[in-house]
Design an enzyme around this catalytic site. Sequence first.
Site, PDB file in Angstrom:
ATOM      1  N   GLY A  25       0.820  -1.214   0.000  1.00 37.30           N
ATOM      2  CA  GLY A  25       0.000   0.000   0.000  1.00 37.30           C
ATOM      3  C   GLY A  25       0.851   1.260   0.000  1.00 37.30           C
ATOM      4  CG  ASP A  75      -6.135 -12.934   3.454  1.00 35.82           C
ATOM      5  OD1 ASP A  75      -6.204 -12.529   2.275  1.00 35.82           O
ATOM      6  OD2 ASP A  75      -7.024 -12.714   4.305  1.00 35.82           O
ATOM      7  CD  GLN A 109     -12.164  -1.414   2.520  1.00 40.89           C
ATOM      8  OE1 GLN A 109     -11.455  -0.696   1.781  1.00 40.89           O
ATOM      9  NE2 GLN A 109     -13.233  -0.957   3.136  1.00 40.89           N
ATOM     10  CB  SER A 110      -7.306   1.677   3.680  1.00 40.14           C
ATOM     11  OG  SER A 110      -7.120   1.879   2.292  1.00 40.14           O
ATOM     12  CD  GLU A 155     -13.311   8.773   8.098  1.00 40.02           C
ATOM     13  OE1 GLU A 155     -14.396   8.213   8.230  1.00 40.02           O
ATOM     14  OE2 GLU A 155     -13.187   9.896   7.602  1.00 40.02           O
ATOM     15  CE  LYS A 180      -7.857   1.074   9.858  1.00 47.88           C
ATOM     16  NZ  LYS A 180      -6.420   0.743   9.931  1.00 47.88           N
ATOM     17  NE  ARG A 197      -4.804   8.759  -0.037  1.00 51.93           N
ATOM     18  CZ  ARG A 197      -5.358   8.179   1.015  1.00 51.93           C
ATOM     19  NH1 ARG A 197      -5.203   6.889   1.248  1.00 51.93           N
ATOM     20  NH2 ARG A 197      -6.058   8.890   1.876  1.00 51.93           N
TER      21      ARG A 197
HETATM   22  P1  NAP Z   1      -3.690   1.278   1.221  1.00 48.08           P
HETATM   23  O1  NAP Z   1      -2.832   1.946   0.213  1.00 48.08           O
HETATM   24  O2  NAP Z   1      -5.098   0.951   0.882  1.00 48.08           O
HETATM   25  O3  NAP Z   1      -2.937  -0.094   1.647  1.00 48.08           O
HETATM   26  C1  NAP Z   1      -3.608  -1.096   2.381  1.00 48.08           C
HETATM   27  C2  NAP Z   1      -2.742  -2.331   2.450  1.00 48.08           C
HETATM   28  O4  NAP Z   1      -3.479  -3.382   3.113  1.00 48.08           O
HETATM   29  C3  NAP Z   1      -2.353  -2.891   1.061  1.00 48.08           C
HETATM   30  O5  NAP Z   1      -1.041  -3.410   1.112  1.00 48.08           O
HETATM   31  C4  NAP Z   1      -3.347  -4.038   0.900  1.00 48.08           C
HETATM   32  O6  NAP Z   1      -2.925  -5.037   0.007  1.00 48.08           O
HETATM   33  C5  NAP Z   1      -3.393  -4.571   2.328  1.00 48.08           C
HETATM   34  N1  NAP Z   1      -4.556  -5.432   2.561  1.00 48.08           N
HETATM   35  C6  NAP Z   1      -5.860  -5.114   2.395  1.00 48.08           C
HETATM   36  N2  NAP Z   1      -6.641  -6.185   2.679  1.00 48.08           N
HETATM   37  C7  NAP Z   1      -5.802  -7.197   3.008  1.00 48.08           C
HETATM   38  C8  NAP Z   1      -6.005  -8.564   3.382  1.00 48.08           C
HETATM   39  N3  NAP Z   1      -7.226  -9.107   3.462  1.00 48.08           N
HETATM   40  N4  NAP Z   1      -4.923  -9.324   3.676  1.00 48.08           N
HETATM   41  C9  NAP Z   1      -3.672  -8.807   3.603  1.00 48.08           C
HETATM   42  N5  NAP Z   1      -3.417  -7.516   3.249  1.00 48.08           N
HETATM   43  C10 NAP Z   1      -4.480  -6.724   2.947  1.00 48.08           C
HETATM   44  O7  NAP Z   1      -3.729   2.115   2.570  1.00 48.08           O
HETATM   45  P2  NAP Z   1      -2.704   3.235   3.122  1.00 48.08           P
HETATM   46  O8  NAP Z   1      -3.180   4.570   2.684  1.00 48.08           O
HETATM   47  O9  NAP Z   1      -1.309   2.801   2.843  1.00 48.08           O
HETATM   48  O10 NAP Z   1      -2.998   3.174   4.688  1.00 48.08           O
HETATM   49  C11 NAP Z   1      -2.286   2.264   5.535  1.00 48.08           C
HETATM   50  C12 NAP Z   1      -3.080   2.048   6.816  1.00 48.08           C
HETATM   51  O11 NAP Z   1      -3.256   3.303   7.473  1.00 48.08           O
HETATM   52  C13 NAP Z   1      -4.478   1.485   6.616  1.00 48.08           C
HETATM   53  O12 NAP Z   1      -4.746   0.628   7.709  1.00 48.08           O
HETATM   54  C14 NAP Z   1      -5.381   2.704   6.676  1.00 48.08           C
HETATM   55  O13 NAP Z   1      -6.673   2.340   7.096  1.00 48.08           O
HETATM   56  C15 NAP Z   1      -4.650   3.554   7.694  1.00 48.08           C
HETATM   57  N6  NAP Z   1      -4.795   5.014   7.571  1.00 48.08           N
HETATM   58  C16 NAP Z   1      -4.537   5.624   6.382  1.00 48.08           C
HETATM   59  C17 NAP Z   1      -4.630   7.007   6.304  1.00 48.08           C
HETATM   60  C18 NAP Z   1      -4.350   7.732   5.001  1.00 48.08           C
HETATM   61  O14 NAP Z   1      -4.731   8.903   4.893  1.00 48.08           O
HETATM   62  N7  NAP Z   1      -3.646   7.104   4.053  1.00 48.08           N
HETATM   63  C19 NAP Z   1      -4.955   7.762   7.445  1.00 48.08           C
HETATM   64  C20 NAP Z   1      -5.181   7.091   8.641  1.00 48.08           C
HETATM   65  C21 NAP Z   1      -5.078   5.720   8.701  1.00 48.08           C
HETATM   66  P3  NAP Z   1      -3.182  -4.910  -1.597  1.00 48.08           P
HETATM   67  O15 NAP Z   1      -2.104  -4.014  -2.119  1.00 48.08           O
HETATM   68  O16 NAP Z   1      -3.092  -6.306  -2.058  1.00 48.08           O
HETATM   69  O17 NAP Z   1      -4.547  -4.298  -1.770  1.00 48.08           O
HETATM   70  N1  GDD Z   2     -13.082   8.903  -2.666  1.00 46.35           N
HETATM   71  C1  GDD Z   2     -13.839   9.935  -3.057  1.00 46.35           C
HETATM   72  N2  GDD Z   2     -14.256  10.015  -4.348  1.00 46.35           N
HETATM   73  N3  GDD Z   2     -14.156  10.878  -2.141  1.00 46.35           N
HETATM   74  C2  GDD Z   2     -14.884  11.932  -2.552  1.00 46.35           C
HETATM   75  C3  GDD Z   2     -15.331  12.077  -3.876  1.00 46.35           C
HETATM   76  C4  GDD Z   2     -15.010  11.063  -4.821  1.00 46.35           C
HETATM   77  O1  GDD Z   2     -15.369  11.123  -5.990  1.00 46.35           O
HETATM   78  N4  GDD Z   2     -16.012  13.241  -3.958  1.00 46.35           N
HETATM   79  C5  GDD Z   2     -15.999  13.811  -2.755  1.00 46.35           C
HETATM   80  N5  GDD Z   2     -15.324  13.015  -1.880  1.00 46.35           N
HETATM   81  C6  GDD Z   2     -15.128  13.277  -0.443  1.00 46.35           C
HETATM   82  C7  GDD Z   2     -15.515  12.109   0.466  1.00 46.35           C
HETATM   83  O2  GDD Z   2     -16.944  12.055   0.621  1.00 46.35           O
HETATM   84  C8  GDD Z   2     -14.761  12.489   1.726  1.00 46.35           C
HETATM   85  O3  GDD Z   2     -15.509  13.434   2.473  1.00 46.35           O
HETATM   86  C9  GDD Z   2     -13.499  13.186   1.203  1.00 46.35           C
HETATM   87  O4  GDD Z   2     -13.749  13.470  -0.188  1.00 46.35           O
HETATM   88  C10 GDD Z   2     -12.225  12.355   1.318  1.00 46.35           C
HETATM   89  O5  GDD Z   2     -12.495  11.057   0.797  1.00 46.35           O
HETATM   90  P1  GDD Z   2     -11.319   9.972   0.578  1.00 46.35           P
HETATM   91  O6  GDD Z   2     -10.231  10.560  -0.228  1.00 46.35           O
HETATM   92  O7  GDD Z   2     -11.971   8.733   0.071  1.00 46.35           O
HETATM   93  O8  GDD Z   2     -10.708   9.771   2.038  1.00 46.35           O
HETATM   94  P2  GDD Z   2     -11.407   9.569   3.457  1.00 46.35           P
HETATM   95  O9  GDD Z   2     -11.217  10.843   4.227  1.00 46.35           O
HETATM   96  O10 GDD Z   2     -12.775   9.036   3.340  1.00 46.35           O
HETATM   97  O11 GDD Z   2     -10.504   8.397   4.094  1.00 46.35           O
HETATM   98  C11 GDD Z   2      -9.070   8.442   4.032  1.00 46.35           C
HETATM   99  O12 GDD Z   2      -8.557   9.114   5.160  1.00 46.35           O
HETATM  100  C12 GDD Z   2      -8.823   8.471   6.416  1.00 46.35           C
HETATM  101  C13 GDD Z   2      -8.208   9.351   7.505  1.00 46.35           C
HETATM  102  O13 GDD Z   2      -9.076  10.381   7.838  1.00 46.35           O
HETATM  103  C14 GDD Z   2      -8.576   6.999   3.952  1.00 46.35           C
HETATM  104  O14 GDD Z   2      -7.194   7.012   3.700  1.00 46.35           O
HETATM  105  C15 GDD Z   2      -8.804   6.256   5.251  1.00 46.35           C
HETATM  106  O15 GDD Z   2      -8.152   4.969   5.194  1.00 46.35           O
HETATM  107  C16 GDD Z   2      -8.220   7.074   6.389  1.00 46.35           C
HETATM  108  O16 GDD Z   2      -8.447   6.424   7.623  1.00 46.35           O
END
Ligand code: NAP
Ligand code: GDD
Length: 350
Positions: free
Chosen positions: A11, A58, A83-84, A127, A153, A184
């Site tokens: 990821g 897994d 599942q993020s 979240e 979460k 991303r």
């Molecule tokens: P991401 O790009 O969606 O990566 C998720 C990872 O989890 C990928 O390697 C995915 O594998 C793996 N995964 C999903 N389902 C799995 C399963 N059943 N078994 C084994 N591996 C599985 O997410 P990220 O943005 O790097 O975020 C990393 C973590 O931080 C997540 O837990 C997310 O919820 C949390 N988080 C993210 C943010 C953000 O803004 N990015 C903020 C707060 C918290 P595949 O590549 O095979 O899909």
């Molecule tokens: N994805 C998406 N697609 N979001 C949209 C769209 C669209 O077309 N249009 C508007 N949005 C709005 C969503 O409704 C949400 O309010 C905001 O854009 C951000 O959506 P995402 O980029 O999907 O991120 P998120 O904030 O829901 O979740 C991400 O951040 C979390 C931390 O606050 C993910 O990375 C989560 O895994 C993470 O925990």
Amino acid sequence: MKSALITGITGQDGAYLAKFLLSKGYRVYGTFRRLSTPNFWRLQALGVFPKVKLISMDLGDFSSISEALTASKPDEIYHLAAQSFVGASFEQPISTSDMSGLATTRILEATRIHSRDARFYQASTSELFGGSQLGPRSESSPFEPQSPYAAAKLYAYWMTKIYRESYGMFTTNGILFNHESPLRGLEFVTRKISNACARIGLGLQDKIRLGNLEARRDWGYAPDYVESMWMMMQQDKADDYVVATGVSHSVADFVQLACERLNIDMSTHIRIDKSLLRPLEVDRLVGDAKKAKTLLHWEPRLGFSDLVTLMVEADLKRWKDWQAGKFFPWDAPLYPDANNIIVTRYSLDR
Ligand code: NAP
Ligand code: GDD
């Protein structure tokens, strides 16, 4: 040499963290799941693919988690796999509860049994706060999850604390606000916009369909944020930390800046698609990272405007290179047209 195990190394965060830990001299192990097509493009794009050791695991399979721990004998475990995607959690609430919630307990249990002295990082999230409060959220703000993802979460957050307090294990929650980058996933709004704007700029696409343009998020830069994970794991005592920039912007702000960078007229190309509105929305999120700044000495380096520019320019360069026939690790050409994906849960309910 210290060993680190990263779950979800394929990821966005997993790839940047792997690169960062390698630069610190760690031996890096990472878990990936079996897919019909391998998914290592991020590690390849960062040039670290040959340097990490990969273990198939897994999140639903306790024996594979145990094997990952015994094979890697980690000093530090960064549990990032989940599942993020919040949107998908409304479409797949049961598997999300399992993979983003219960799976943390599987890993904590396996750690307690096989690697009790290892330090454990849980990828917690802004979240958790959900709700509709206005001010910046800190470690003491109330939790009000608004999606199956956030509820899962929140369970994982509590289990991480419970293992710390019950067994004296070093378990830490990083409560990270949104962080983005050119790595991303394409379904998240920032990359969806940067990729679509790049394509529009080159005449490859005409419209971007988006949901709620008024939603506000505290967007930071992923490489800055993975450093905070490591900092939490170097402390004498395990604790929980909010990581955020402290500034929020709307989705419309992101679109506007991205369009400006490419001289695109926003009004001509943006369409609101009601099927992309979530059944329950988190209207605004902004964080207060005072604790992380004071105790970890963590600071965000890249601001909002530079982040938008970086993402748009990266996607523009990729599409130009692709048009020039260059081959490089990248996700977008393999991704379906967003118009061909039916958002079942939302569209059926409306
Ligand atoms: P991401 O790009 O969606 O990566 C998720 C990872 O989890 C990928 O390697 C995915 O594998 C793996 N995964 C999903 N389902 C799995 C399963 N059943 N078994 C084994 N591996 C599985 O997410 P990220 O943005 O790097 O975020 C990393 C973590 O931080 C997540 O837990 C997310 O919820 C949390 N988080 C993210 C943010 C953000 O803004 N990015 C903020 C707060 C918290 P595949 O590549 O095979 O899909
Ligand atoms: N994805 C998406 N697609 N979001 C949209 C769209 C669209 O077309 N249009 C508007 N949005 C709005 C969503 O409704 C949400 O309010 C905001 O854009 C951000 O959506 P995402 O980029 O999907 O991120 P998120 O904030 O829901 O979740 C991400 O951040 C979390 C931390 O606050 C993910 O990375 C989560 O895994 C993470 O925990």
